[in-house]
Design an enzyme around this catalytic site. Sequence first.
Site, short mmCIF file in Angstrom:
data_model
loop_
_atom_site.label_atom_id
_atom_site.label_comp_id
_atom_site.label_asym_id
_atom_site.label_seq_id
_atom_site.Cartn_x
_atom_site.Cartn_y
_atom_site.Cartn_z
N PRO A 154 -0.87 0.10 3.21
CA PRO A 154 -1.79 -0.72 3.99
C PRO A 154 -2.98 0.09 4.49
CG PRO A 154 0.18 -0.22 5.27
CD PRO A 154 0.36 0.40 3.91
N GLY A 155 -4.05 -0.63 4.72
CA GLY A 155 -5.17 -0.06 5.44
C GLY A 155 -4.98 -0.40 6.91
N TYR A 200 -2.99 14.20 6.85
CA TYR A 200 -2.54 12.80 6.84
C TYR A 200 -2.66 12.21 5.43
CZ TYR A 200 -1.86 7.93 8.09
OH TYR A 200 -1.38 6.65 8.16
#
Length: 132
Positions: free
Chosen positions: A46-47, A16
Amino acid sequence: IASVSASKTLNIGPEYSSAKSAVVNFSQSLAQEFRNKPVTVNCISPGLVYTDMVRDIMCETYGVKFEAGDDVINKVISERFYPNLVMGLPSVDEISGLVWYLCSEQAKHITGQNFVIDSGYSLCDYVKGSVE
């Protein structure tokens, strides 16, 4: 769209983070490829984002009632699962707002950049669990 895991690896598998790093690298390569053309290429990483699904999972996991409100739920998430500097998660609207801006005429000189929207998560010293 990449992910904060492009720069801060997570414990959900190397594939990932590697794939998200490739998205950032590919975006920067495309920005160079399109030099001197009226095209810009940027990346957003983004988190964890505050969505209904995230809210539901976190409320169930940490025993918080939905009625507590978004501010309380965000604080619990920030303290127990996703340490960050602003004690909250960005909304989908905040992410899409940056997308719209980068597509606008006002951003015509911004290219080859990776915008991390993670509430300062990537600056925290520890990780309590997987964030995505």
